[in-house]
Design a protein around this motif. Structure first.
Motif, PDB file in Angstrom:
ATOM      1  N   ASP A 228     -20.911  37.206  21.074  1.00 22.29           N
ATOM      2  CA  ASP A 228     -19.822  36.699  20.225  1.00 22.29           C
ATOM      3  C   ASP A 228     -19.744  37.496  18.909  1.00 22.29           C
ATOM      4  O   ASP A 228     -18.657  37.837  18.440  1.00 22.29           O
ATOM      5  N   MET A 231     -18.391  40.901  19.469  1.00 25.29           N
ATOM      6  CA  MET A 231     -16.979  40.837  19.861  1.00 25.29           C
ATOM      7  C   MET A 231     -16.100  40.886  18.608  1.00 25.29           C
ATOM      8  O   MET A 231     -15.028  41.482  18.604  1.00 25.29           O
ATOM      9  N   LEU A 232     -16.595  40.274  17.546  1.00 24.94           N
ATOM     10  CA  LEU A 232     -15.805  40.208  16.302  1.00 24.94           C
ATOM     11  C   LEU A 232     -16.107  41.377  15.357  1.00 24.94           C
ATOM     12  O   LEU A 232     -15.213  41.880  14.676  1.00 24.94           O
ATOM     13  N   VAL A 233     -17.382  41.785  15.285  1.00 31.79           N
ATOM     14  CA  VAL A 233     -17.783  42.843  14.343  1.00 31.79           C
ATOM     15  C   VAL A 233     -18.637  43.853  15.103  1.00 31.79           C
ATOM     16  O   VAL A 233     -19.473  43.447  15.921  1.00 31.79           O
ATOM     17  N   GLU A 256     -18.213  45.214  24.491  1.00 30.55           N
ATOM     18  CA  GLU A 256     -17.527  46.524  24.435  1.00 30.55           C
ATOM     19  C   GLU A 256     -16.232  46.421  23.649  1.00 30.55           C
ATOM     20  O   GLU A 256     -15.482  45.453  23.801  1.00 30.55           O
ATOM     21  N   HIS A 257     -16.000  47.403  22.798  1.00 30.98           N
ATOM     22  CA  HIS A 257     -14.766  47.451  21.989  1.00 30.98           C
ATOM     23  C   HIS A 257     -13.848  48.522  22.556  1.00 30.98           C
ATOM     24  O   HIS A 257     -14.031  49.696  22.267  1.00 30.98           O
TER      25      HIS A 257
END
Lengths: 259, 274
Positions: A228, A231-233, A256-257
């Motif tokens: 989590d 996912m955000l940072v 993964e971004h």
């Protein structure tokens, strides 16, 4: 304004011989004086506008984490005195944030302390400064001061958004000092608070939660919160701010971004 | 305030601003002519004294109007505090008085009018808010760029609520998203409205332009708005076959806020605006 009115009206108090050259000068002089005063006021207003614009621009860059741009603006800003308390307060917070980015936590703490001692800026800014001071002291390993300040802040009424920031700093302190069980006590309430009020910054809080679970040997929950968080940072940003999460980053895969 | 009252208020303001412009030019001309005349060698001492008194009186009137203008601006700003604390009736009363009081300078009047639009928007009186915002945009041409921009965003939001996405897009078209001249705070107000506009008009290709920067800005929004923006961006990615980006953005949207069905999204955004 009073000076301008006086400049115009004072000659009325005297008997003026308007036939003479001096009489004519007396008529023109107040207007000339008023013109100069207006010019000075205009220059002062322009300077104030320039400072406000520069601070807003620096604030925007700070939000977008473009610290090089902030660093480029600040020296020009602090070259001259800043008259407005609110502008001075915001500039000092920017300076302190920049110091924190460069890991000069003692310098940042010094700036926050001065801001609070001299009460520069409005009430929300001062509350933010108190929280930032506690965080800077924690990072500077002044643990007794940091814990004392956090205990005091716990008693103070503050808006829910600032309370969420407080909880992140408290969580950092608990993980940093090895109080992992305390860190995950009431974790659902904490997560709800982070989610509601911290938006993307909740990612940093989730990373600290993951660190607590990881050290309590609860890998499933640690993995979930690390996912989590990332996912955000991005992991790099998390580790830049919270080195304490390095072992978590090595133990679990990051999200993964694709962007 | 009803839509008709708002339109009447804007018409009154238009007349007052025109009248004030004539007054302004007249007073300035009087000050210059009278003071030059008083100082000139061709006038007799009595004429000089009279002209001088006239110039002083004109300057006095000017100063009086400047002080009144400052008071009006202060009242408009004070009403913003009432709006923030939810005392909308008190804010409306104060703002109507401030907007209608005669003044040489339009700034105070237009600020009051803008705040009235915010009050109407807060009460979900979107027609009224739209009429007031359109009025401020029209009357604030050139000057008050910041207020005009915010009014455009407010107008677009009202138009979306009134199911008129074309008008909403027209309202915000002159504000470029990501322009360094537009402060970040305004870009953050603009982004959700622009995305809703484009989604309502099925302009999903348009949504995907400069996607990373849109995501970067969406990250700075509060949780419900960030969720809504991510959801719209995810839908746009889905439609253009960019599955991995769509999945990523949708998962993020869920992390920000409890997932809302598509129909409720607009409601959610509107609540967040309030």
């Amino acid at each position: 304004m009073g000076l301008m009115l006086a400049a115009i009206l004072v000659p009325f108090l005297f008997t003026i011989d308007l036939d003479s050259f001096e009489g004519r000068v007396v008529i023109v002089a107040p207007w000339a004086l008023m013109f100069v005063l207006l010019l000075l006021s205009w220059r002062r207003a322009r300077r104030h506008r320039h400072v406000t614009t520069a601070i807003s621009a620096a604030w925007d860059h700070a939000q977008l984490e473009d610290w090089a741009a902030v660093e480029a603006i600040l020296p020009h800003l602090v070259r001259h005195p800043i008259r407005s308390d609110a502008d001075r307060g915001r500039t000092m917070v920017l300076l302190a944030s920049l110091a924190e980015r460069k890991r000069s936590y003692d310098a940042a703490a010094h700036i926050y302390e001065r801001l609070l001692r001299e009460r520069i800026g409005d009430a929300p800014l001062l509350q933010q400064a108190q929280l930032a001071l506690a965080s800077a002291k924690l990072r500077n390993e002044e643990l007794t001061d940091a814990v004392d300040l956090l205990d005091r802040l716990q008693q103070i009424q503050m808006p829910a958004s600032l309370r969420a920031v407080y909880e992140v700093i408290r969580l950092h302190q608990q993980v940093f000092m090895g109080h992992y069980a305390d860190a995950i006590a009431n974790i659902d309430d904490r997560i709800a608070l982070f989610r509601r009020h911290l938006s993307t910054r909740a990612g940093f809080a989730y990373a600290l939660v993951a660190a607590a679970f990881h050290r309590l040997n609860m890998p499933d929950r640690a993995r979930r919160y690390w996912n989590d968080a990332t996912m955000l940072v991005t992991p790099n940003k998390i580790l830049e701010r919270f080195e304490i999460a390095r072992d978590v980053s090595q133990a679990y895969p990051a999200a993964e971004h694709p962007l | 305030m009803t839509q008709n009252e708002a339109s009447r208020l804007i018409r009154t303001l238009r007349r007052q601003i025109l009248f004030a412009s004539v007054w302004k030019v007249g007073i300035l001309a009087l000050i210059v002519v009278a003071s030059v005349g008083a100082a000139s060698a061709w006038t007799t001492p009595e004429q000089s004294k009279m002209l001088w008194a006239l110039s002083v009186a004109s300057a006095g009137v000017w100063i009086l109007f400047v002080i009144l203008g400052l008071r009006q601006t202060r009242e408009a700003n004070q009403a913003a505090v009432y709006i923030a604390t939810g005392r909308l009736d008190l804010a409306e009363q104060q703002l109507r008085t401030a907007a209608l009081a005669f003044n040489l300078h339009r700034r105070g009047k237009l600020l009051a009018c803008h705040n009235l639009a915010v009050v109407a928007h807060g009460r979900r009186e979107y027609e009224t808010a739209a009429a007031l915002s359109a009025g401020v945009i029209e009357l604030g041409q050139g000057a008050l760029r910041g207020v005009s921009r915010i009014c455009r965003i407010l107008l677009a939001d009202c138009m979306l609520e009134l199911h008129n996405p074309e008008a909403a897009r027209r309202a915000i078209e002159p504000i470029p998203l990501g322009d360094p001249g537009v402060p970040l705070s305004e870009q953050l107000l603009l982004l959700p409205i622009r995305l809703r506009c484009d989604a309502a008009l099925d302009a999903y290709d348009h949504i995907l332009i400069d996607l990373p920067n849109k995501v970067r800005r969406a990250e700075l929004l509060d949780s419900p708005k960030a969720a809504m923006c991510h959801q719209i961006l995810a839908d746009a990615c889905d439609r253009s076959g960019r599955r991995s980006e769509a999945d990523f953005l949708r998962k993020r949207a869920e992390l920000y806020h409890d997932s809302a069905p598509a129909d409720a999204r607009k409601e959610l955004a509107s609540d967040a605006d309030d």
